[in-house]
Design an enzyme around this catalytic site. Structure first.
Site, mmCIF file in Angstrom:
data_model
loop_
_atom_site.group_PDB
_atom_site.id
_atom_site.type_symbol
_atom_site.label_atom_id
_atom_site.label_comp_id
_atom_site.label_asym_id
_atom_site.label_seq_id
_atom_site.Cartn_x
_atom_site.Cartn_y
_atom_site.Cartn_z
ATOM 1 C CE1 TYR A 93 0.800 -4.064 -6.590
ATOM 2 C CE2 TYR A 93 -1.350 -3.947 -7.190
ATOM 3 C CZ TYR A 93 -0.490 -3.427 -6.268
ATOM 4 O OH TYR A 93 -0.699 -3.001 -5.231
ATOM 5 C CD GLN A 116 3.646 9.733 -0.361
ATOM 6 O OE1 GLN A 116 3.647 10.614 0.361
ATOM 7 N NE2 GLN A 116 2.991 8.572 -0.152
ATOM 8 C CD GLU A 173 -5.231 1.596 1.859
ATOM 9 O OE1 GLU A 173 -5.368 0.357 1.895
ATOM 10 O OE2 GLU A 173 -5.348 2.300 2.788
ATOM 11 C CG ASP A 182 1.909 -1.664 4.068
ATOM 12 O OD1 ASP A 182 1.043 -2.025 4.377
ATOM 13 O OD2 ASP A 182 2.579 -2.300 2.897
HETATM 14 O O1 TRH Z 1 3.022 0.024 -3.816
HETATM 15 P P1 TRH Z 1 1.763 -0.677 -3.929
HETATM 16 O O2 TRH Z 1 1.529 -1.592 -4.549
HETATM 17 O O3 TRH Z 1 1.085 -0.857 -2.431
HETATM 18 C C1 TRH Z 1 0.345 -1.930 -1.900
HETATM 19 C C2 TRH Z 1 -1.137 -1.718 -1.541
HETATM 20 O O4 TRH Z 1 -0.955 -0.517 -0.507
HETATM 21 C C3 TRH Z 1 -1.828 -2.442 -0.805
HETATM 22 O O5 TRH Z 1 -2.972 -2.277 -0.286
HETATM 23 C C4 TRH Z 1 -0.800 -3.341 0.087
HETATM 24 O O6 TRH Z 1 -1.475 -4.541 0.727
HETATM 25 C C5 TRH Z 1 0.350 -3.684 -0.384
HETATM 26 O O7 TRH Z 1 1.106 -2.610 -1.102
HETATM 27 C C6 TRH Z 1 1.415 -4.297 0.582
HETATM 28 O O8 TRH Z 1 0.685 0.682 -4.266
HETATM 29 P P2 TRH Z 1 0.306 2.135 -3.517
HETATM 30 O O9 TRH Z 1 -0.508 1.782 -2.220
HETATM 31 O O10 TRH Z 1 -0.449 2.905 -4.363
HETATM 32 O O11 TRH Z 1 1.603 2.641 -2.945
HETATM 33 C C7 TRH Z 1 2.492 3.355 -3.764
HETATM 34 C C8 TRH Z 1 3.087 4.399 -3.431
HETATM 35 O O12 TRH Z 1 4.172 4.923 -3.875
HETATM 36 C C9 TRH Z 1 2.054 5.720 -2.910
HETATM 37 O O13 TRH Z 1 2.246 6.221 -1.932
HETATM 38 C C10 TRH Z 1 2.420 6.464 -4.141
HETATM 39 C C11 TRH Z 1 3.971 6.321 -4.200
HETATM 40 N N1 TRH Z 1 4.418 6.735 -5.495
HETATM 41 C C12 TRH Z 1 5.674 7.764 -5.563
HETATM 42 O O14 TRH Z 1 5.691 8.611 -4.355
HETATM 43 N N2 TRH Z 1 6.405 8.150 -6.477
HETATM 44 C C13 TRH Z 1 6.083 7.738 -7.862
HETATM 45 O O15 TRH Z 1 6.937 7.843 -8.732
HETATM 46 C C14 TRH Z 1 5.051 6.394 -7.847
HETATM 47 C C15 TRH Z 1 5.104 5.579 -9.249
HETATM 48 C C16 TRH Z 1 4.552 6.130 -6.495
#
Ligand code: TRH
Length: 394
Positions: free
Chosen positions: A202, A265, A283, A11
């Site tokens: 996950y 990111q 996402e 989010d």
């Molecule tokens: O963290 P998530 O599992 O988020 C989830 C989804 O958004 C899902 O749809 C929602 O319902 C739930 O949360 C509540 O996975 P996601 O979406 O990939 O988000 C991870 C964020 O972390 C993404 O912006 C990439 C970032 N990231 C980094 O910035 N640095 C890193 O080293 C890594 C591994 C990820």
């Protein structure tokens, strides 16, 4: 923009990207209200450069003002003076903000940005108004909330894509060998194996099944995994008793697992760019892997009623171009194998044989991923579409 950090970083990850793009590419003055200040600081940590001041409750970062959305919700009243209010993922605005919005003339433009899906109904819902009745101090006011749905087609809100992103990936991929060598040296790898994977799924059964498939594979590989919960489970799957620290490299047979710090990111985008296959989730990382133009496996966010499997199938079928023209033999075989593996893996099944079958298809999947990236890049990006929907496009 209002964001509740429900679980993990999806989010805040999407909200932060959108805020930055609104500020830097569209000149908006943006305030991001987040309910979980500590989690937000953890997520932004790689950008802060110093220990976050948890007590401060407000921060100016990269052109965006980030503020704590407190539980008493009184202090979000001034948010209503904004010309545009974006409610991320139906997070429900504070009552006080809603009442203040109703008192503004003209009322702010109110957008509810929803989660991403490739399902058909997305295009039908995108852009629809949703009238909301607000009880003001002395009268009832109807405000129009508008649905904004991200998606993969031109009749949806599109995907987040910063202007330089595709060119940036080309640059990283031109320098891929150098960037990999740097990582190899930093982690003291014995050799630089031919196959590079990033792993951000996950924890639980699926991670265990994937690790099993990777360690059974006879071909050498390096797999980059973020520190924390995932790396801890990995260590226990490998029979290690201690939790690995960032910077450690865990070797097992032909595979070397690199425990990587949680990076910004932008640095995560670079990592996705230089790997041969990215295992992503939720996402935002899922979308970023598509922009990298490399093969991916998607671990979808699991929901209790199993509806995530419909969502998964809708994406798989769109990605594989099932409704489009017939594919060449090699591409069709690669996509069939990919679909079977990605689906079975998300169902919690063992995937050793499927992983083994998939490896020879990686070149065909790579070329498919590049075509998919190019196809998506022809669509308007989400932020530009959102700005148009607000009526404030310049
Ligand atoms: O963290 P998530 O599992 O988020 C989830 C989804 O958004 C899902 O749809 C929602 O319902 C739930 O949360 C509540 O996975 P996601 O979406 O990939 O988000 C991870 C964020 O972390 C993404 O912006 C990439 C970032 N990231 C980094 O910035 N640095 C890193 O080293 C890594 C591994 C990820």
């Amino acid at each position: 923009m209002f964001c509740r950090i429900i679980d993990n970083f999806g989010d805040i990850g999407v909200s932060w990207r959108l805020c930055q793009q609104l500020a830097t590419e569209h000149g908006f003055v943006v305030t991001l209200w987040v309910d979980d200040w500590r989690a937000a600081m953890r997520f932004l940590d790689p950008l802060l450069g110093s220990e976050p001041d948890i007590a401060s409750q407000a921060l100016q970062l990269q052109g965006v003002c980030i503020r704590h959305w407190p539980e008493d919700e009184q202090s979000c009243v001034e948010a209503a003076q904004a010309a545009v209010i974006v409610e991320m993922f139906g997070c429900e605005l504070p009552e006080t903000t809603l009442r203040s919005m109703a008192a503004q003339q003209p009322h702010p433009c109110w957008i509810n940005l929803e989660y991403l899906s490739a399902e058909h109904w997305v295009a039908e819902l995108h852009g629809l108004p949703s009238p909301q009745t607000i009880q003001g101090a002395d009268q009832t006011v109807t405000l129009q909330k508008q649905f904004f749905l991200p998606g993969f087609t031109d009749n949806t809100g599109g995907l987040l894509r910063e202007r330089p992103l595709i060119t940036q990936h080309q640059t990283w991929q031109n320098e891929q060998d150098v960037l990999r060598d740097k990582l190899s040296n930093a982690y003291g790898l014995d050799s630089t194996p031919p196959l590079w994977l990033s792993l951000f799924c996950y924890s639980g059964n699926s991670l265990a099944n994937l690790v099993e498939a990777l360690i059974q594979d006879a071909e050498p590989a390096v797999c980059i995994i973020p520190t924390g919960k995932l790396a801890n489970q990995l260590a226990s799957e490998l029979g290690l008793s201690s939790e690995p620290a960032p910077g450690e490299c865990l070797s097992h047979g032909n595979i070397q697992f690199i425990v990587h710090p949680f990076v910004s990111q932008a640095d995560y985008d670079r990592l996705l760019s230089i790997c041969d296959i990215n295992i992503v989730r939720g996402e935002d990382s899922f979308v970023r892997a598509q922009w990298a133009g490399k093969p991916l496996l998607w671990h979808i966010y699991p929901q209790d009623d199993g509806v995530h499997l419909d969502k998964l199938q809708a994406f798989q079928s769109l990605y594989a171009g099932e409704a489009g023209p017939a594919k060449s033999g090699a591409e069709a075989a690669a996509l069939a194998c990919w679909q079977a593996l990605n689906f079975r893996w998300n169902c919690g099944d063992g995937i050793e044989n499927l992983w083994h079958d998939l490896r020879p298809h990686l070149p065909a999947l790579h070329s498919h991923a590049r075509n998919w990236q190019q196809k998506l890049a022809e669509l308007p990006d989400l932020t530009s579409s959102l700005v148009r929907a607000t009526g404030f496009a310049t």
